[in-house]
Design an enzyme around this catalytic site. Structure first.
Site, PDB file in Angstrom:
ATOM      1  CB  SER A  11      -5.207  -0.122  -1.779  1.00 22.87           C
ATOM      2  OG  SER A  11      -4.037  -0.698  -1.225  1.00 22.87           O
ATOM      3  CG  HIS A  36      -5.612  -3.794  -4.518  1.00 20.31           C
ATOM      4  ND1 HIS A  36      -5.550  -4.543  -5.675  1.00 20.31           N
ATOM      5  CD2 HIS A  36      -4.363  -3.274  -4.339  1.00 20.31           C
ATOM      6  CE1 HIS A  36      -4.331  -4.471  -6.180  1.00 20.31           C
ATOM      7  NE2 HIS A  36      -3.585  -3.711  -5.376  1.00 20.31           N
ATOM      8  CG  ASP A  38      -1.269  -2.877  -2.581  1.00 17.89           C
ATOM      9  OD1 ASP A  38      -1.195  -3.212  -3.766  1.00 17.89           O
ATOM     10  OD2 ASP A  38      -1.940  -1.903  -2.186  1.00 17.89           O
ATOM     11  CG  MET A  40       4.293  -4.150  -1.116  1.00 18.29           C
ATOM     12  SD  MET A  40       4.515  -2.363  -0.852  1.00 18.29           S
ATOM     13  CE  MET A  40       2.972  -1.738  -1.527  1.00 18.29           C
ATOM     14  CG  HIS A  69      -0.592  -6.034  -6.768  1.00 19.07           C
ATOM     15  ND1 HIS A  69      -0.412  -4.663  -6.806  1.00 19.07           N
ATOM     16  CD2 HIS A  69       0.309  -6.534  -7.651  1.00 19.07           C
ATOM     17  CE1 HIS A  69       0.538  -4.371  -7.666  1.00 19.07           C
ATOM     18  NE2 HIS A  69       1.008  -5.490  -8.180  1.00 19.07           N
ATOM     19  CG  MET A  71       3.510  -5.246  -5.925  1.00 14.65           C
ATOM     20  SD  MET A  71       3.175  -3.546  -5.382  1.00 14.65           S
ATOM     21  CE  MET A  71       1.842  -3.857  -4.224  1.00 14.65           C
ATOM     22  CG  MET A 140       2.060  -1.543 -11.046  1.00 16.39           C
ATOM     23  SD  MET A 140       0.889  -1.506  -9.663  1.00 16.39           S
ATOM     24  CE  MET A 140       1.612  -0.232  -8.618  1.00 16.39           C
ATOM     25  N   GLY A 145       5.478   0.125  -4.392  1.00 20.94           N
ATOM     26  CA  GLY A 145       6.233   0.099  -3.150  1.00 20.94           C
ATOM     27  C   GLY A 145       5.651   0.961  -2.053  1.00 20.94           C
ATOM     28  CG  PHE A 146       6.767   3.630  -0.525  1.00 17.70           C
ATOM     29  CD1 PHE A 146       6.863   3.368   0.826  1.00 17.70           C
ATOM     30  CD2 PHE A 146       7.865   3.422  -1.332  1.00 17.70           C
ATOM     31  CE1 PHE A 146       8.051   2.908   1.379  1.00 17.70           C
ATOM     32  CE2 PHE A 146       9.068   2.968  -0.793  1.00 17.70           C
ATOM     33  CZ  PHE A 146       9.157   2.705   0.568  1.00 17.70           C
ATOM     34  N   GLY A 147       2.255   3.827  -0.948  1.00 14.86           N
ATOM     35  CA  GLY A 147       1.018   4.513  -1.263  1.00 14.86           C
ATOM     36  C   GLY A 147       1.238   6.011  -1.299  1.00 14.86           C
ATOM     37  N   GLY A 148       0.243   6.730  -1.809  1.00 11.52           N
ATOM     38  CA  GLY A 148       0.282   8.180  -1.777  1.00 11.52           C
ATOM     39  C   GLY A 148       1.092   8.846  -2.875  1.00 11.52           C
ATOM     40  CG  ASP A 178      -2.452  -0.145  -7.475  1.00 12.81           C
ATOM     41  OD1 ASP A 178      -2.657   0.904  -6.843  1.00 12.81           O
ATOM     42  OD2 ASP A 178      -1.993  -1.174  -6.947  1.00 12.81           O
ATOM     43  N   GLY A 179      -2.536   3.280  -8.604  1.00 12.73           N
ATOM     44  CA  GLY A 179      -1.523   4.275  -8.289  1.00 12.73           C
ATOM     45  C   GLY A 179      -1.954   5.696  -8.570  1.00 12.73           C
ATOM     46  N   GLY A 180      -2.175   6.476  -7.532  1.00  9.83           N
ATOM     47  CA  GLY A 180      -2.491   7.886  -7.709  1.00  9.83           C
ATOM     48  C   GLY A 180      -3.867   8.164  -8.278  1.00  9.83           C
ATOM     49  N   GLY A 200      -6.362   3.834  -2.894  1.00 12.76           N
ATOM     50  CA  GLY A 200      -5.921   3.653  -1.515  1.00 12.76           C
ATOM     51  C   GLY A 200      -6.090   4.920  -0.720  1.00 12.76           C
ATOM     52  CB  THR A 201      -3.955   7.949  -0.549  1.00 12.97           C
ATOM     53  OG1 THR A 201      -2.767   7.212  -0.255  1.00 12.97           O
ATOM     54  CG2 THR A 201      -3.933   9.261   0.216  1.00 12.97           C
TER      55      THR A 201
END
Length: 221
Positions: A11, A36, A38, A40, A69, A71, A140, A145-148, A178-180, A200-201
């Site tokens: 991401s 990817h 994002d 927003m 994506h 959002m 999701m 809304g936020f990475g990490g 997507d996410g974590g 991402g992170t």
């Protein structure tokens, strides 16, 4: 069901946007399959990122699939702009599209692949009537809304439910998550049915992004 080879999609939101070109080279060198993006709007999600101009810059400087994506509220207003900017596939949120079938067909009419994303509290059953028309479903595994953020464990069962649905209704469907995503949970996510992992992170903030991508792919086999 799609190929068993896991797709990795860094991401760009987690990259150093002051050095966007270098970030793309890093992703390509690490063997990433998609990049990817994002998008927003500060309305549907509590953050603002970037728009079609940045996507165009990305698409003009990479051979990777540009995975966009949205959002955003009322994505229908902007889909065509993002496809013209170079998005190869566009994912909208089920929660923002009251006429989801029409939105999906519009994406396809522009020559892009069509995806739908589900927030953590939205059940996969809401896609039963549209699943056969989709190229991609993005689960999701954090609240957007936020990475990490940390991976929501209940996402595993949700992926399994979607995998069962796609075996019956659309075996060619790609399931993305997507996410974590980390090397610690990648194996469980893929075993549940995921084909593509958005990182991402765990990718761009790693000391060695190439090694991080390899570990995620290795853990997911």
């Amino acid at each position: 069901m799609p190929s068993q080879s896991t797709l990795i999609a860094p991401s760009i939101l987690s990259a150093d946007l002051m050095h966007l070109g270098e970030a793309l080279k890093t992703a390509e060198a690490a063997g990433a399959d998609w990049i990817h993006c994002d998008i927003m709007d500060g309305n549907f999600v509590p953050n603002i990122t970037f728009g079609p101009i940045v996507v165009q810059a990305i698409a003009s400087n990479t051979a990777m699939v540009v995975d966009t994506h949205l959002m955003i509220a009322d994505p229908d207003r902007y889909i065509e702009e993002f496809v013209k900017a170079g998005s190869n596939q566009v994912t909208v949120h089920q929660e923002t599209c009251p006429h989801l079938h029409r939105t999906v067909q519009f994406i396809k009419s522009l020559g892009a692949k069509a995806g739908v994303s589900l927030n953590p509290a939205t059940p996969v059953s809401t896609l039963e009537e549209i699943l056969g028309d989709l190229d991609l479903v993005l689960i999701m595994s954090v609240n957007p809304g936020f990475g990490g953020q940390k991976f929501i464990p209940a996402s595993i069962e949700k992926i399994k439910k979607l995998d069962a649905m796609r075996r019956e209704l659309n075996p060619r469907l790609v399931i993305a998550v997507d996410g974590g995503i980390t090397e610690e949970n990648a194996e469980a996510v893929v075993h549940a049915g995921a084909d593509a992992l958005i990182a991402g992170t765990a990718f761009f903030r790693a000391a060695d992004p190439a090694a991080a991508a390899l570990k995620i792919k290795s853990a997911s086999r």
